[in-house]
Design a protein around this motif. Structure first.
Motif, PDB file in Angstrom:
ATOM      1  N   GLY A 178       0.837  -1.194   0.000  1.00  0.00           N
ATOM      2  CA  GLY A 178       0.000   0.000   0.000  1.00  0.00           C
ATOM      3  C   GLY A 178       0.870   1.240   0.000  1.00  0.00           C
ATOM      4  N   PRO A 179       0.342   2.368  -0.458  1.00  0.00           N
ATOM      5  CA  PRO A 179       1.163   3.583  -0.549  1.00  0.00           C
ATOM      6  C   PRO A 179       1.678   4.070   0.802  1.00  0.00           C
ATOM      7  CG  PRO A 179      -1.150   4.105  -0.933  1.00  0.00           C
ATOM      8  CD  PRO A 179      -1.034   2.611  -0.894  1.00  0.00           C
ATOM      9  N   GLU A 180       0.927   3.777   1.883  1.00  0.00           N
ATOM     10  CA  GLU A 180       1.387   4.239   3.195  1.00  0.00           C
ATOM     11  C   GLU A 180       2.741   3.623   3.559  1.00  0.00           C
ATOM     12  OE1 GLU A 180      -1.441   0.767   3.930  1.00  0.00           O
ATOM     13  OE2 GLU A 180      -1.340   2.463   2.553  1.00  0.00           O
ATOM     14  N   TYR A 181       3.008   2.416   3.084  1.00  0.00           N
ATOM     15  CA  TYR A 181       4.290   1.776   3.378  1.00  0.00           C
ATOM     16  C   TYR A 181       5.423   2.369   2.533  1.00  0.00           C
ATOM     17  CZ  TYR A 181       1.657  -1.429   6.224  1.00  0.00           C
ATOM     18  OH  TYR A 181       0.844  -1.960   7.198  1.00  0.00           O
ATOM     19  N   PRO A 216       6.701  16.550   6.033  1.00  0.00           N
ATOM     20  CA  PRO A 216       5.582  16.238   5.126  1.00  0.00           C
ATOM     21  C   PRO A 216       5.687  16.947   3.768  1.00  0.00           C
ATOM     22  CG  PRO A 216       4.764  16.639   7.334  1.00  0.00           C
ATOM     23  CD  PRO A 216       6.220  17.027   7.337  1.00  0.00           C
ATOM     24  N   GLN A 217       6.092  18.201   3.765  1.00  0.00           N
ATOM     25  CA  GLN A 217       6.248  18.933   2.505  1.00  0.00           C
ATOM     26  C   GLN A 217       7.409  18.364   1.692  1.00  0.00           C
ATOM     27  OE1 GLN A 217       6.044  20.390   5.531  1.00  0.00           O
ATOM     28  NE2 GLN A 217       4.366  21.839   5.475  1.00  0.00           N
ATOM     29  N   PRO A 269      -2.409  15.260   2.332  1.00  0.00           N
ATOM     30  CA  PRO A 269      -1.463  15.619   3.389  1.00  0.00           C
ATOM     31  C   PRO A 269      -1.635  14.743   4.629  1.00  0.00           C
ATOM     32  CG  PRO A 269      -2.373  17.600   2.400  1.00  0.00           C
ATOM     33  CD  PRO A 269      -3.136  16.436   1.830  1.00  0.00           C
ATOM     34  N   ALA A 270      -2.871  14.391   4.954  1.00  0.00           N
ATOM     35  CA  ALA A 270      -3.127  13.548   6.135  1.00  0.00           C
ATOM     36  C   ALA A 270      -2.479  12.170   5.976  1.00  0.00           C
ATOM     37  CB  ALA A 270      -4.619  13.411   6.373  1.00  0.00           C
ATOM     38  N   LEU A 271      -2.569  11.564   4.804  1.00  0.00           N
ATOM     39  CA  LEU A 271      -1.944  10.266   4.570  1.00  0.00           C
ATOM     40  C   LEU A 271      -0.430  10.367   4.713  1.00  0.00           C
ATOM     41  CD1 LEU A 271      -2.030   7.266   3.786  1.00  0.00           C
ATOM     42  CD2 LEU A 271      -1.907   7.998   1.406  1.00  0.00           C
ATOM     43  N   ILE A 272       0.152  11.423   4.166  1.00  0.00           N
ATOM     44  CA  ILE A 272       1.610  11.596   4.258  1.00  0.00           C
ATOM     45  C   ILE A 272       2.036  11.718   5.716  1.00  0.00           C
ATOM     46  CG2 ILE A 272       3.531  13.159   3.721  1.00  0.00           C
ATOM     47  CD1 ILE A 272       2.144  13.608   0.984  1.00  0.00           C
ATOM     48  N   VAL A 273       1.324  12.533   6.497  1.00  0.00           N
ATOM     49  CA  VAL A 273       1.669  12.696   7.908  1.00  0.00           C
ATOM     50  C   VAL A 273       1.502  11.377   8.651  1.00  0.00           C
ATOM     51  CG1 VAL A 273       0.960  13.826  10.066  1.00  0.00           C
ATOM     52  CG2 VAL A 273       1.213  15.180   7.979  1.00  0.00           C
TER      53      VAL A 273
END
Length: 129
Positions: free
Chosen positions: A36-39, A101-102, A119-123
């Motif tokens: 998944g992208p979060e990983y 995050p940026q 942005p929430a997913l990245i954080v």
């Protein structure tokens, strides 16, 4: 883009590291595939932590020069792009608590031509243990 398809938006190459969330089956010979992208985003964050903690690299120029070496990339153009997105001078140390995050979003956009994640997913992903 390949990085998005692989759930590896930082285009992290295969190495001895076995990443959390790495797909069991790896069909891309060059780049790690995640479940998944979060990983994939978590892996970007972990690499940035290693740059800072192990190698003392905390500027955009230092980070991107290591992330995207000149033998594979137009590193100076990459540095200019990330500096613009992050809103920071390339040679001034970043406060990673504020800028990570940026920085991750800028790397994703440069690597893939777009940055499709919230942005929430990245954080959230960058804080996964």
């Amino acid at each position: 883009p390949r990085g998005i398809r692989n759930n590896n938006p930082g285009n992290i190459r295969h190495s001895a590291t076995k990443w959390q969330g790495q797909s069991v089956t790896q069909t891309d010979k060059s780049f790690v595939q995640f479940i998944g992208p979060e990983y994939g985003i978590r892996a970007i964050s972990k690499i940035l932590d290693t740059y800072r903690l192990k190698y003392g690299i905390s500027t955009i120029r230092g980070i991107i020069s290591r992330w995207a070496p000149a033998n594979e990339n137009d590193t100076e153009a990459y540095i200019r792009f990330v500096s613009k997105v992050v809103g920071a001078d390339a040679d001034v140390p970043l406060n990673m608590d504020l800028s990570k995050p940026q920085l991750i979003a800028a790397i994703i956009e440069q690597e893939n031509g777009s940055q499709p994640y919230s942005p929430a997913l990245i954080v959230t992903a960058s804080k996964l243990v």
